[in-house]
Design an enzyme around this catalytic site. Structure first.
Site, PDB file in Angstrom:
ATOM      1  N   GLY A   1       0.823  -1.216   0.000  1.00 23.78           N
ATOM      2  CA  GLY A   1       0.000   0.000   0.000  1.00 23.78           C
ATOM      3  C   GLY A   1       0.851   1.258   0.000  1.00 23.78           C
TER       4      GLY A   1
ATOM      5  N   GLU B   1      11.208   2.823   5.808  1.00 26.77           N
ATOM      6  CA  GLU B   1      10.992   1.393   6.019  1.00 26.77           C
ATOM      7  C   GLU B   1      12.055   0.898   6.989  1.00 26.77           C
ATOM      8  OE1 GLU B   1       8.700  -1.132   5.152  1.00 26.77           O
ATOM      9  OE2 GLU B   1      10.057  -2.157   6.530  1.00 26.77           O
TER      10      GLU B   1
ATOM     11  N   CYS C   1       3.933  -8.818   1.937  1.00 23.45           N
ATOM     12  CA  CYS C   1       3.591  -9.602   0.743  1.00 23.45           C
ATOM     13  C   CYS C   1       4.834 -10.101   0.013  1.00 23.45           C
ATOM     14  CB  CYS C   1       2.717  -8.767  -0.195  1.00 23.45           C
ATOM     15  SG  CYS C   1       2.460  -9.551  -1.788  1.00 23.45           S
TER      16      CYS C   1
ATOM     17  N   CYS D   1       2.776 -13.358   0.708  1.00 22.45           N
ATOM     18  CA  CYS D   1       2.208 -13.950  -0.518  1.00 22.45           C
ATOM     19  C   CYS D   1       3.252 -14.530  -1.472  1.00 22.45           C
ATOM     20  CB  CYS D   1       1.416 -12.908  -1.304  1.00 22.45           C
ATOM     21  SG  CYS D   1       0.582 -11.681  -0.314  1.00 22.45           S
TER      22      CYS D   1
ATOM     23  N   LYS E   1       5.465 -17.426  -0.070  1.00 25.40           N
ATOM     24  CA  LYS E   1       4.497 -18.513   0.185  1.00 25.40           C
ATOM     25  C   LYS E   1       4.148 -19.242  -1.110  1.00 25.40           C
ATOM     26  CE  LYS E   1       0.522 -17.838  -0.572  1.00 25.40           C
ATOM     27  NZ  LYS E   1      -0.425 -17.080   0.223  1.00 25.40           N
TER      28      LYS E   1
ATOM     29  N   ALA F   1      10.247   5.009  11.657  1.00 24.81           N
ATOM     30  CA  ALA F   1       9.790   6.394  11.757  1.00 24.81           C
ATOM     31  C   ALA F   1       8.704   6.482  12.821  1.00 24.81           C
ATOM     32  CB  ALA F   1       9.249   6.857  10.416  1.00 24.81           C
TER      33      ALA F   1
ATOM     34  N   GLY G   1      -6.803 -22.023  12.018  1.00 31.18           N
ATOM     35  CA  GLY G   1      -7.621 -22.640  10.961  1.00 31.18           C
ATOM     36  C   GLY G   1      -7.910 -21.655   9.852  1.00 31.18           C
TER      37      GLY G   1
ATOM     38  N   GLU H   1      -2.632 -22.959   4.408  1.00 26.35           N
ATOM     39  CA  GLU H   1      -1.638 -22.882   3.326  1.00 26.35           C
ATOM     40  C   GLU H   1      -0.331 -23.575   3.739  1.00 26.35           C
ATOM     41  OE1 GLU H   1      -3.153 -18.870   0.994  1.00 26.35           O
ATOM     42  OE2 GLU H   1      -1.416 -18.682   2.302  1.00 26.35           O
TER      43      GLU H   1
ATOM     44  N   ARG I   1      -9.234 -24.324  17.132  1.00 26.19           N
ATOM     45  CA  ARG I   1     -10.103 -24.210  18.313  1.00 26.19           C
ATOM     46  C   ARG I   1     -11.595 -24.375  17.998  1.00 26.19           C
ATOM     47  NH1 ARG I   1      -9.555 -17.735  19.760  1.00 26.19           N
ATOM     48  NH2 ARG I   1     -10.281 -16.931  17.772  1.00 26.19           N
TER      49      ARG I   1
ATOM     50  N   ARG J   1     -13.171 -20.477   9.125  1.00 29.24           N
ATOM     51  CA  ARG J   1     -14.404 -19.810   9.580  1.00 29.24           C
ATOM     52  C   ARG J   1     -14.659 -18.595   8.696  1.00 29.24           C
ATOM     53  NH1 ARG J   1     -15.483 -15.800  13.269  1.00 29.24           N
ATOM     54  NH2 ARG J   1     -13.321 -15.668  13.952  1.00 29.24           N
TER      55      ARG J   1
ATOM     56  N   THR K   1      -3.341  -7.997  -0.079  1.00 30.75           N
ATOM     57  CA  THR K   1      -2.420  -7.124  -0.812  1.00 30.75           C
ATOM     58  C   THR K   1      -3.100  -6.250  -1.880  1.00 30.75           C
ATOM     59  OG1 THR K   1      -0.595  -8.600  -0.422  1.00 30.75           O
ATOM     60  CG2 THR K   1      -0.391  -7.181  -2.345  1.00 30.75           C
TER      61      THR K   1
ATOM     62  N   ALA L   1      -8.227 -15.951  -2.880  1.00 32.33           N
ATOM     63  CA  ALA L   1      -7.850 -17.362  -3.002  1.00 32.33           C
ATOM     64  C   ALA L   1      -7.085 -17.793  -1.772  1.00 32.33           C
ATOM     65  CB  ALA L   1      -6.976 -17.556  -4.235  1.00 32.33           C
TER      66      ALA L   1
HETATM   67  P1  NDP Z   1      -6.926 -15.682  10.034  1.00 37.29           P
HETATM   68  O1  NDP Z   1      -7.663 -14.620  10.722  1.00 37.29           O
HETATM   69  O2  NDP Z   1      -7.302 -16.055   8.647  1.00 37.29           O
HETATM   70  O3  NDP Z   1      -6.950 -17.000  10.915  1.00 37.29           O
HETATM   71  C1  NDP Z   1      -6.550 -17.003  12.254  1.00 37.29           C
HETATM   72  C2  NDP Z   1      -6.885 -18.353  12.837  1.00 37.29           C
HETATM   73  O4  NDP Z   1      -6.348 -18.468  14.140  1.00 37.29           O
HETATM   74  C3  NDP Z   1      -8.371 -18.582  12.955  1.00 37.29           C
HETATM   75  O5  NDP Z   1      -8.618 -19.926  12.626  1.00 37.29           O
HETATM   76  C4  NDP Z   1      -8.644 -18.293  14.429  1.00 37.29           C
HETATM   77  O6  NDP Z   1      -9.722 -18.999  14.951  1.00 37.29           O
HETATM   78  C5  NDP Z   1      -7.371 -18.809  15.069  1.00 37.29           C
HETATM   79  N1  NDP Z   1      -7.068 -18.154  16.341  1.00 37.29           N
HETATM   80  C6  NDP Z   1      -7.058 -16.826  16.599  1.00 37.29           C
HETATM   81  N2  NDP Z   1      -6.690 -16.595  17.878  1.00 37.29           N
HETATM   82  C7  NDP Z   1      -6.457 -17.803  18.436  1.00 37.29           C
HETATM   83  C8  NDP Z   1      -6.074 -18.221  19.728  1.00 37.29           C
HETATM   84  N3  NDP Z   1      -5.821 -17.343  20.705  1.00 37.29           N
HETATM   85  N4  NDP Z   1      -5.953 -19.548  19.947  1.00 37.29           N
HETATM   86  C9  NDP Z   1      -6.194 -20.443  18.973  1.00 37.29           C
HETATM   87  N5  NDP Z   1      -6.566 -20.101  17.729  1.00 37.29           N
HETATM   88  C10 NDP Z   1      -6.703 -18.795  17.463  1.00 37.29           C
HETATM   89  O7  NDP Z   1      -5.405 -15.231  10.128  1.00 37.29           O
HETATM   90  P2  NDP Z   1      -4.092 -15.731   9.437  1.00 37.29           P
HETATM   91  O8  NDP Z   1      -3.031 -15.502  10.440  1.00 37.29           O
HETATM   92  O9  NDP Z   1      -4.247 -17.071   8.839  1.00 37.29           O
HETATM   93  O10 NDP Z   1      -3.936 -14.683   8.235  1.00 37.29           O
HETATM   94  C11 NDP Z   1      -4.061 -13.274   8.487  1.00 37.29           C
HETATM   95  C12 NDP Z   1      -4.711 -12.589   7.328  1.00 37.29           C
HETATM   96  O11 NDP Z   1      -3.780 -12.442   6.274  1.00 37.29           O
HETATM   97  C13 NDP Z   1      -5.863 -13.367   6.686  1.00 37.29           C
HETATM   98  O12 NDP Z   1      -7.076 -13.162   7.339  1.00 37.29           O
HETATM   99  C14 NDP Z   1      -5.878 -12.818   5.293  1.00 37.29           C
HETATM  100  O13 NDP Z   1      -6.644 -11.639   5.283  1.00 37.29           O
HETATM  101  C15 NDP Z   1      -4.426 -12.531   5.025  1.00 37.29           C
HETATM  102  N6  NDP Z   1      -3.823 -13.619   4.228  1.00 37.29           N
HETATM  103  C16 NDP Z   1      -4.233 -13.795   2.951  1.00 37.29           C
HETATM  104  C17 NDP Z   1      -3.718 -14.797   2.182  1.00 37.29           C
HETATM  105  C18 NDP Z   1      -4.206 -14.998   0.785  1.00 37.29           C
HETATM  106  O14 NDP Z   1      -4.788 -14.074   0.219  1.00 37.29           O
HETATM  107  N7  NDP Z   1      -4.032 -16.174   0.194  1.00 37.29           N
HETATM  108  C19 NDP Z   1      -2.686 -15.703   2.686  1.00 37.29           C
HETATM  109  C20 NDP Z   1      -2.339 -15.437   4.058  1.00 37.29           C
HETATM  110  C21 NDP Z   1      -2.888 -14.436   4.776  1.00 37.29           C
HETATM  111  P3  NDP Z   1     -11.246 -18.494  14.758  1.00 37.29           P
HETATM  112  O15 NDP Z   1     -11.615 -18.835  13.377  1.00 37.29           O
HETATM  113  O16 NDP Z   1     -11.980 -19.301  15.779  1.00 37.29           O
HETATM  114  O17 NDP Z   1     -11.257 -17.043  15.059  1.00 37.29           O
END
Ligand code: NDP
Length: 460
Positions: free
Chosen positions: A15, A34, A42, A47, A50, A114, A177, A183, A200, A206, A312, A342
């Site tokens: 961004g 930076e 990213c 991204c 990955k 900064a 999850g 991934e 959990r 979700r 991104t 995706a």
């Molecule tokens: P997400 O928010 O997608 O997932 C976090 C997961 O961790 C959820 O399953 C959540 O559970 C669980 N969780 C959260 N807190 C706890 C805890 N204290 N104990 C146990 N489990 C917990 O985050 P990610 O870290 O996977 O990714 C961050 C963001 O980055 C994504 O939401 C997405 O926007 C972006 N991203 C995009 C990608 C792509 O476009 N392909 C790839 C990677 C990241 P619950 O569901 O119950 O809340």
């Protein structure tokens, strides 16, 4: 005397870089700071690396599947250090390209953290210098959140460290999850690690359509990923054989690495937002209006630090819209609806628009079309896998309001379906489009029979 600029950008990720370049193109004097590496999450540890690891992990299937097509291969061998070194080289090339693009756009880059010291002044911690800015843009992204401090927390890695492990873990437990958890489960599984995913809730991903969640879970389990739901990691102990992970309501598991992918938090710590009077909102994110403007009129924020849609391409759009609005005299809003996305799990998921459940809440009549079938490639290879596709249709207007795919190239497909959905294509438009045969995506234009229909009962 402090240096004076029209725009000071904090954070050279997707961004921030876009905003800096476009603003400079409009004639603004721009500095971008930076503290780590130009390119941001990213490019440096998200991204891009990955996807390279995902590509690496998918060769395992190709080697196996080749046999059914008549190939005999000698035993394939995988070398993790080679993959990581090659990945690092590509990331360094991209970082240099980002830097060159900023230079070409006449944006001044400062390699420093900064911090805002007053509403118009930023201090560079590397040198102690201050810069006066007419506008400030905060694009500091997010950071992994590893949850509360459990026993043995020091053994936990996040995705940051997963990209640079010295060796491939033989056994890995991943907690979470969401996107990152599924991934990386696919990456490590494909490269040969034994993977346990601990989540959990009662099912992964979700917020995604229920059928997508169920289908992906079945496919991950078929590939040998062990999924433990309704459990959390309670403690980790170093033992002779590795790390012993204590789970709630479940027996202990011994692995070599423990990774948490438990979400990301907006990166606002120590930025001096209080000094500037910038308000934070939900989950500690910077609160902004539709033009990415904070409550302090000359301070803006884009990307994950605002926790709108943490992707991104969305951050890039927000950065560009900021530049158009503030320096291009073209007030521009970003539409955060119907964003295709995706998940690069194995198999991939590609989704856009409403899930079936969301459509049923929002619309009076919803028609569902879905199909599940064996990919053609799996016929000769004998691989046990299925593709899933679903269209969610507004039963009154016939508009396709949601599309959900799990299967090879789902990410590529959803990018193109995204155009049709944004253009408000109807199911009849899909049906009128000639199929491309033989492909998997042709199913999207040949689903004739409704699988189900929901009609909301009028309130009494
Ligand atoms: P997400 O928010 O997608 O997932 C976090 C997961 O961790 C959820 O399953 C959540 O559970 C669980 N969780 C959260 N807190 C706890 C805890 N204290 N104990 C146990 N489990 C917990 O985050 P990610 O870290 O996977 O990714 C961050 C963001 O980055 C994504 O939401 C997405 O926007 C972006 N991203 C995009 C990608 C792509 O476009 N392909 C790839 C990677 C990241 P619950 O569901 O119950 O809340």
């Amino acid at each position: 005397m402090s240096e004076e600029v029209d725009l000071f950008v904090i954070g050279a990720g997707s961004g921030g870089v876009r905003a800096a370049r476009i603003s400079s193109g409009y004639g603004a004097r721009v500095t971008i700071a930076e503290e780590y590496r130009v390119g941001g999450t990213c490019v440096i540890r998200g991204c891009v690396p990955k996807k390279l690891l995902v590509y690496a992990s998918r060769f395992a299937d190709e080697f196996e599947d080749a046999a059914g097509y008549g190939w005999t291969l000698s035993e394939p061998k995988f070398d993790w250090p080679t993959l990581i070194a090659n990945k690092d080289r590509e990331i360094a090339r991209l970082e240099a390209a980002y830097t060159a693009n900023l230079d070409r756009a006449k944006v001044k880059i400062v390699k420093s953290r900064a911090e805002i010291v007053d509403p118009h002044t930023v201090r560079l911690t590397a040198t102690g210098e201050t810069v006066r800015a007419r506008h400030i843009l905060i694009s500091t992204g997010g950071a992994s959140s590893l949850g509360k401090d459990i026993e043995g927390h020091e053994h936990v890695i996040s995705s940051n460290e997963a990209f640079d492990l010295k060796e491939l873990p033989r056994r890995i437990l991943i907690q979470g999850g969401g996107y990152i958890a599924v991934e990386f489960a696919g990456i490590f599984n494909g490269l040969g690690s034994e993977v346990t995913l601990v989540y959990r809730g009662d099912n992964i991903l979700r917020g995604f359509d229920e059928d997508v969640r169920n289908h992906l879970r079945t496919e991950l389990e078929k590939r040998g990923i062990k999924i433990v739901t309704k459990a959390i990691v309670e403690g980790i102990e170093k033992v002779d054989r590795g790390l012993c992970v204590q789970l709630s309501d479940h027996e202990d598991i011994v692995v070599d690495k423990v990774m948490f992918a438990t979400g990301r938090r907006p990166n606002v710590k120590g930025l001096g937002l209080e000094a500037a009077g910038v308000k934070l909102g939900r989950a500690g994110a910077i609160e902004v209006n539709e033009f990415s403007q904070t409550n302090v009129p000359h301070i803006y924020a884009v990307g994950d630090v605002t926790d709108r849609v943490a992707l991104t391409p969305v951050a890039i759009r927000e950065g560009h819209a900021f530049a158009d609005t503030v320096f291009g005299n073209k007030p521009t809003r970003v539409d955060h609806t119907n964003v295709p996305t995706a998940v690069f799990s194995e198999p991939e998921c590609g989704v856009i628009g409403l899930t079936e459940a969301q459509a049923c809440e929002q619309l009076a009549k919803v028609d569902i079309y879905k199909t599940s079938f064996r990919p053609m490639k799996a016929t000769l290879s004998g691989r046990d896998t299925r593709i899933f596709m679903k269209l969610v249709v507004d039963g009154h207007s016939d508009r396709v309001v949601g599309a959900h795919i799990v299967g090879p190239d789902a990410g590529e497909m959803i990018q193109l379906i995204g155009i049709a959905v944004r253009m408000k294509a109807t199911k009849a438009d899909f049906d009128a489009t000639m199929a491309v045969h033989p492909t998997a995506s042709e199913e999207l234009v040949t689903m004739r029979e409704k699988t189900s229909s929901h009609v909301r009962q009028a309130a009494e």
